[in-house]
Design a protein around this motif. Sequence first.
Motif, PDB file in Angstrom:
ATOM      1  N   LYS A 112       0.825  -1.218   0.000  1.00 17.49           N
ATOM      2  CA  LYS A 112       0.000   0.000   0.000  1.00 17.49           C
ATOM      3  C   LYS A 112       0.852   1.259   0.000  1.00 17.49           C
ATOM      4  N   ALA A 139     -11.308   2.502   5.071  1.00 14.69           N
ATOM      5  CA  ALA A 139     -11.523   1.213   5.738  1.00 14.69           C
ATOM      6  C   ALA A 139     -10.288   0.367   5.512  1.00 14.69           C
ATOM      7  N   THR A 140      -9.934  -0.407   6.525  1.00 11.57           N
ATOM      8  CA  THR A 140      -8.749  -1.245   6.348  1.00 11.57           C
ATOM      9  C   THR A 140      -8.939  -2.618   6.953  1.00 11.57           C
ATOM     10  N   SER A 141      -8.359  -3.608   6.275  1.00 16.31           N
ATOM     11  CA  SER A 141      -8.257  -4.939   6.876  1.00 16.31           C
ATOM     12  C   SER A 141      -6.870  -5.086   7.485  1.00 16.31           C
ATOM     13  N   GLY A 142      -6.121  -3.980   7.527  1.00 14.41           N
ATOM     14  CA  GLY A 142      -4.842  -3.996   8.235  1.00 14.41           C
ATOM     15  C   GLY A 142      -3.744  -3.157   7.621  1.00 14.41           C
ATOM     16  N   ASP A 143      -3.629  -3.155   6.300  1.00 14.72           N
ATOM     17  CA  ASP A 143      -2.472  -2.490   5.692  1.00 14.72           C
ATOM     18  C   ASP A 143      -2.763  -1.095   5.146  1.00 14.72           C
ATOM     19  N   THR A 144      -3.904  -0.916   4.500  1.00 16.78           N
ATOM     20  CA  THR A 144      -4.222   0.413   3.959  1.00 16.78           C
ATOM     21  C   THR A 144      -4.194   1.456   5.076  1.00 16.78           C
ATOM     22  N   GLY A 145      -4.701   1.075   6.250  1.00 20.23           N
ATOM     23  CA  GLY A 145      -4.804   2.030   7.364  1.00 20.23           C
ATOM     24  C   GLY A 145      -3.445   2.558   7.786  1.00 20.23           C
ATOM     25  N   PHE A 194     -13.981  -6.365   8.051  1.00 19.48           N
ATOM     26  CA  PHE A 194     -13.541  -5.342   7.091  1.00 19.48           C
ATOM     27  C   PHE A 194     -14.694  -4.935   6.183  1.00 19.48           C
ATOM     28  N   ASN A 220      -8.977   4.526  -0.063  1.00 19.52           N
ATOM     29  CA  ASN A 220      -9.032   3.113  -0.438  1.00 19.52           C
ATOM     30  C   ASN A 220      -8.897   3.017  -1.957  1.00 19.52           C
ATOM     31  N   SER A 221      -8.780   1.794  -2.432  1.00 21.83           N
ATOM     32  CA  SER A 221      -8.571   1.650  -3.874  1.00 21.83           C
ATOM     33  C   SER A 221      -9.841   1.952  -4.673  1.00 21.83           C
ATOM     34  N   ARG A 226      -5.159   5.599  -6.595  1.00 20.37           N
ATOM     35  CA  ARG A 226      -4.478   4.472  -5.947  1.00 20.37           C
ATOM     36  C   ARG A 226      -4.104   3.413  -6.993  1.00 20.37           C
ATOM     37  N   ASN A 256      -9.411  -6.834  -2.300  1.00 25.07           N
ATOM     38  CA  ASN A 256     -10.314  -5.816  -2.828  1.00 25.07           C
ATOM     39  C   ASN A 256     -10.169  -5.652  -4.345  1.00 25.07           C
ATOM     40  N   SER A 307      -5.424  -9.411   5.907  1.00 25.31           N
ATOM     41  CA  SER A 307      -5.647  -8.307   4.967  1.00 25.31           C
ATOM     42  C   SER A 307      -6.499  -8.733   3.782  1.00 25.31           C
ATOM     43  N   ILE A 310     -11.840 -10.678   2.982  1.00 23.39           N
ATOM     44  CA  ILE A 310     -12.743  -9.736   2.314  1.00 23.39           C
ATOM     45  C   ILE A 310     -13.747 -10.505   1.461  1.00 23.39           C
TER      46      ILE A 310
HETATM   47  N1  LIG Z   1      -6.271  -5.225   2.327  1.00 18.54           N
HETATM   48  C1  LIG Z   1      -6.657  -3.882   2.442  1.00 18.54           C
HETATM   49  C2  LIG Z   1      -8.132  -3.682   2.320  1.00 18.54           C
HETATM   50  C3  LIG Z   1      -8.458  -2.351   1.765  1.00 18.54           C
HETATM   51  O1  LIG Z   1      -8.025  -2.342   0.461  1.00 18.54           O
HETATM   52  P1  LIG Z   1      -7.827  -1.062  -0.444  1.00 18.54           P
HETATM   53  O2  LIG Z   1      -6.710  -1.448  -1.344  1.00 18.54           O
HETATM   54  O3  LIG Z   1      -9.097  -0.851  -1.139  1.00 18.54           O
HETATM   55  O4  LIG Z   1      -7.463   0.108   0.400  1.00 18.54           O
HETATM   56  C4  LIG Z   1      -6.076  -3.345   3.736  1.00 18.54           C
HETATM   57  O5  LIG Z   1      -5.065  -3.868   4.151  1.00 18.54           O
HETATM   58  O6  LIG Z   1      -6.612  -2.453   4.337  1.00 18.54           O
END
Ligand SMILES: N[C@@H](CCOP(=O)(O)O)C(=O)O
Length: 471
Positions: A112, A139-145, A194, A220-221, A226, A256, A307, A310
């Motif tokens: 990201k 919103a994040t599942s861990g990495d985007t945040g 997520f 987010n994407s 992005r 995603n 991550s 989803i």
């Molecule tokens: N795996 C992602 C989920 C959000 O995806 P994004 O690419 O749309 O920002 C994460 O780690 O947050």
Amino acid sequence: MLHVSTRGEAPALSFSDALLTGLARDGGLYLPQSWPALGAAEIAGFAGKPYTAVAERILGALSDGDIEAGALRRMIGEAYATFRHPSVCPLTQIGDNLFVLELFHGPTLAFKDVAMQLLGRLMDHVLGQRGQRATIVGATSGDTGGAAIDAFKGLKSVDVFILYPQGRVSDVQRRQMTTVDAENVHAIAVEGTFDDCQNLVKAMFNHHAFRDEIGLSGVNSINWARIAAQVVYYFTAAVSLGGPGRKVSFTVPTGNFGDILAGWVAKRMGLPIERLAIATNSNDILPRTLASGVYEMRGVQATTSPSMDIQISSNFERLLFEAHGRDGATVRRLMQSLQQSGRFEIAPEPLARIRSEFDAAALSETEIAAEIRETWTESGYLADPHTAIGIGAARQKLARDPATPMIVLGTAHPAKFPAAVKAACGVEPALPAHLADLMERRERVTQLPNDLAAVETFVREHARAVRGAAA
Ligand SMILES: N[C@@H](CCOP(=O)(O)O)C(=O)O
Ligand SMILES: Cc1ncc(COP(=O)(O)O)c(C=O)c1O
């Protein structure tokens, strides 16, 4: 060049406007009206060029002069100076015709960073030119945040609110969001998954009065910029293996659908890519869709690759739009069906178009752990669980087509998921020096229910861009 919405009912926007807008006002996702194309000679000329030079050319084409060339060059230079590897996104060989494109050498150790370090600078630049402020909710599942918080921390032009699913991210991921001491960033733990967090973000975008009141923007994407920034590394990787003279394939750990969509865009822009392979964990909605033609949600399962836990794969909508001949009305109908019944069916012709370019495979938890272990013992390469999913799926594909070089996108550093890596192969990866004290830093987090009104109230009370507030 203008950008159009996948649902066909929002105004067409310039690159800068799409950048600040995030989700289109009709609920759709923006993408360019047409694809800029690069010739084979020009692509071949990328060989040996620095990553930043290729980024300038690709992003210059995609932004079509909307960002002044000198400013774009400066921002690209600054963004990739934050990476710890001189090649920015290096390629490592781990087997016969099997390569890992390491995208995790940025500040937060995930792919990201590649887009987010640039996005922060682009948004700050455009907002500064316009004398505006924005409120980013992601919103994040861990990495985007973590990547967004690092890229936007301390900026006067934006406040950032990141929603993550409580208890469903790794400790390292959580701490990367909760330990940053900057007034303009807010980590919010939501009681949900997520998908719940992403639904809350989309609901805020679709609540137009709220959206306008706080100057809502997204990172987010769903934000086209992005994806645009992620197109670059497909070019650098393919060219370093002899492209465009030699076709390569890519396997992409997918959640995603943003990262793999960037590969599809690179192909539209003229990069010869043989196949794009979707790799998932047991949250396998995309492999099921490719096999059956039915996109059907099931409950999200918690895995060691959080991550990718989803179900609603946002960017698949962009591919559906293309596969249906850019027919916004059909996409609207499919998305309505998803909202109402949790499923939609893809007609035979668009499905055949998708299948003609994409493969898909899902790995179980046992297979992921075995892949981490075998890759470590056979190649001495330590893969994080997400990257291992890509490697496992790539091996399946290579068994059928051993002649085409396969590039797996290495999406996270193994030290982000030390427990899963250690359990799989006995090796505990260490965090790089700049994060060595992460586990001792003080955490700051707000817990909120999975409730739109509660989240909107919190954002409204803390956002400086609220209409009417003093600058
Ligand atoms: N795996 C992602 C989920 C959000 O995806 P994004 O690419 O749309 O920002 C994460 O780690 O947050
Ligand atoms: C480490 C990691 N790998 C893979 C993915 C999947 O990428 P995408 O959502 O772009 O499909 C994500 C997040 O989405 C991620 O954080």
